[in-house]
Write an enzyme that holds these catalytic residues in place. Structure first.
Site, PDB file in Angstrom:
ATOM      1  N   LYS A   1      -2.209  -1.492  -3.769  1.00 21.65           N
ATOM      2  CA  LYS A   1      -3.075  -0.310  -3.732  1.00 21.65           C
ATOM      3  C   LYS A   1      -2.243   0.945  -3.840  1.00 21.65           C
ATOM      4  O   LYS A   1      -1.248   1.048  -3.116  1.00 21.65           O
ATOM      5  CB  LYS A   1      -3.829  -0.322  -2.408  1.00 21.65           C
ATOM      6  CG  LYS A   1      -4.709   0.862  -2.170  1.00 21.65           C
ATOM      7  CD  LYS A   1      -5.289   0.828  -0.800  1.00 21.65           C
ATOM      8  CE  LYS A   1      -5.997   2.137  -0.567  1.00 21.65           C
ATOM      9  NZ  LYS A   1      -6.422   2.287   0.787  1.00 21.65           N
TER      10      LYS A   1
ATOM     11  N   LYS B   1       0.851  -1.181   0.000  1.00 21.44           N
ATOM     12  CA  LYS B   1       0.000   0.000   0.000  1.00 21.44           C
ATOM     13  C   LYS B   1       0.889   1.234   0.000  1.00 21.44           C
ATOM     14  O   LYS B   1       1.694   1.436   0.911  1.00 21.44           O
ATOM     15  CB  LYS B   1      -0.911   0.003   1.221  1.00 21.44           C
ATOM     16  CG  LYS B   1      -1.761   1.257   1.324  1.00 21.44           C
ATOM     17  CD  LYS B   1      -2.795   1.144   2.411  1.00 21.44           C
ATOM     18  CE  LYS B   1      -3.569   2.439   2.562  1.00 21.44           C
ATOM     19  NZ  LYS B   1      -4.563   2.360   3.626  1.00 21.44           N
TER      20      LYS B   1
HETATM   21  C1  PBG Z   1      -7.011   3.370   5.521  1.00 22.23           C
HETATM   22  C2  PBG Z   1      -7.525   3.305   4.135  1.00 22.23           C
HETATM   23  C3  PBG Z   1      -7.430   4.306   3.162  1.00 22.23           C
HETATM   24  C4  PBG Z   1      -8.051   3.799   2.018  1.00 22.23           C
HETATM   25  C5  PBG Z   1      -8.503   2.531   2.310  1.00 22.23           C
HETATM   26  N1  PBG Z   1      -8.161   2.228   3.617  1.00 22.23           N
HETATM   27  C6  PBG Z   1      -6.927   5.685   3.249  1.00 22.23           C
HETATM   28  C7  PBG Z   1      -5.555   6.006   3.626  1.00 22.23           C
HETATM   29  O1  PBG Z   1      -4.664   5.159   3.679  1.00 22.23           O
HETATM   30  O2  PBG Z   1      -5.362   7.190   3.902  1.00 22.23           O
HETATM   31  C8  PBG Z   1      -8.170   4.557   0.710  1.00 22.23           C
HETATM   32  C9  PBG Z   1      -9.150   4.026  -0.269  1.00 22.23           C
HETATM   33  C10 PBG Z   1      -9.436   4.936  -1.406  1.00 22.23           C
HETATM   34  O3  PBG Z   1      -8.808   5.984  -1.630  1.00 22.23           O
HETATM   35  O4  PBG Z   1     -10.377   4.619  -2.139  1.00 22.23           O
HETATM   36  N2  PBG Z   1      -7.934   2.843   6.436  1.00 22.23           N
END
Ligand code: PBG
Length: 326
Positions: A251, A197
């Site tokens: 991601k 991520k």
């Molecule tokens: C964190 C989380 C995020 C997303 C999914 N889980 C945000 C982040 O890391 O700030 C982002 C998903 C998206 O942008 O569609 N719980």
């Protein structure tokens, strides 16, 4: 003397021919719909930067999930927006926290017809907006955070989640959660790890959706990955697999197709990719101005993510695709 020329165009002559030789086919079963449920509201609230996506009430969430099931969608992933936030994000593990009550609602409504997933993190629930406990030095305390994640995993499993999806990028999170689940008899609850991520600028609309502002104009570069790196993704993925991840995720998706492809070649578990909020909103915004064809671009992007190697795609386009393809 003429020689036989290779003519790839022969296989592009008709629609039927192109369908016959297509290497990649997107199916509604490939998709997971991310859904937001907000505590203490009486009607669904639109999210300006995510057109077509709403913060659901408990009731509208159930209705949406039933509609998705009837369209053939197999999975949803839940995110909660609590009424009150605190330093440790206790709403993430409170048995009566918004996601936990929503999970019970959904299992009562659709049972095992669908795979009900819960995002497992605390950023929606912390007053400072970080994905963990902030220590005295202002940094996110990895190991103190693991204890909170374990409590959240148990609360989600008890409430009926089929899959928990740790998204906080703490080291050791998958192993800690697996041990906690197994210790409480939840051997069958699967873990979909947000393994690779990245600290992406594409999460902006999502943070609007869950009312998260990171304190002090902060960022997550201390725990999410640097987008200049690919090798470290493999390290993250292998560590998560060793710790018991059942599904690994990359991601965002489109800027990381190389990572998806590397991971797909290296592992034998299902690979997921998250087409994130910013990726969705860019399509919507350009289509609204008439600059691109929404359906054509959406289809091209989702298919590209699958072509790169993703078996599972988390996307806000799930309902659109389910309707479009039926
Ligand atoms: C964190 C989380 C995020 C997303 C999914 N889980 C945000 C982040 O890391 O700030 C982002 C998903 C998206 O942008 O569609 N719980």
């Amino acid at each position: 003397m003429a020689f036989p020329v290779s003519r790839p165009r022969r296989l592009r002559t008709t629609h039927a021919m192109r369908e016959l030789v297509a290497e990649t086919r997107l199916h509604v079963s490939d998709l997971v719909a991310p859904l937001f449920v907000r505590e203490g509201i009486t009607s669904p609230q639109p999210i300006v930067s995510l057109p077509g996506v709403v913060q659901h009430t408990r009731e509208s969430l159930v209705a949406e999930v039933v509609a998705l099931r009837d369209l053939g969608v197999r999975a949803v992933i839940l995110f909660g927006i609590p009424l009150a936030k605190d330093e440790v994000g206790s709403g993430a593990y409170d048995p009566n926290g918004i996601v936990q009550v929503a999970l019970r609602d959904l299992r009562a409504a659709v049972g095992d017809d669908m795979v009900i997933m819960a995002d497992l993190c605390v950023d929606e629930y912390t007053s400072h907006g970080h994905c963990g406990i902030v220590g005295a030095d202002g940094d996110v305390d990895n190991d103190a955070t693991l204890a909170i994640y374990c409590k959240a995993a148990l609360a989600q499993a008890e409430a009926g989640a089929h899959v928990v999806a740790p998204s906080g990028m703490m080291d050791g999170q998958v192993g800690a959660i697996r041990a906690a689940l197994d210790g409480a008899g939840f051997q069958n609850v699967a873990i979909m790890a947000y393994s690779a991520k990245y600290a992406s600028a594409l999460y902006g609309p999502f943070r609007d959706a869950v009312d998260v502002q990171i304190a002090g104009g902060g960022h997550r570069k201390g725990y999410q990955q640097d987008w200049r790196n690919t090798r470290e993704s493999m390290r993250e993925v292998f560590e998560d697999l060793e710790q018991g991840a059942d599904i690994v995720m990359i991601k965002p998706a489109l800027s990381y197709l190389d990572v998806i492809s590397h991971v797909r070649e290296a592992v034998d578990v299902p690979v997921a990719a998250y087409h994130v909020s910013g990726e969705y909103s860019m399509i919507k915004a350009a289509a609204e101005r008439g600059w691109i064809d929404h359906d054509a671009v959406a289809l091209e992007q989702l298919t590209a993510i699958k072509r790169a190697g993703a078996d599972i795609i988390l996307t806000y386009l799930t309902r659109w695709f389910a309707e479009y393809s039926s």
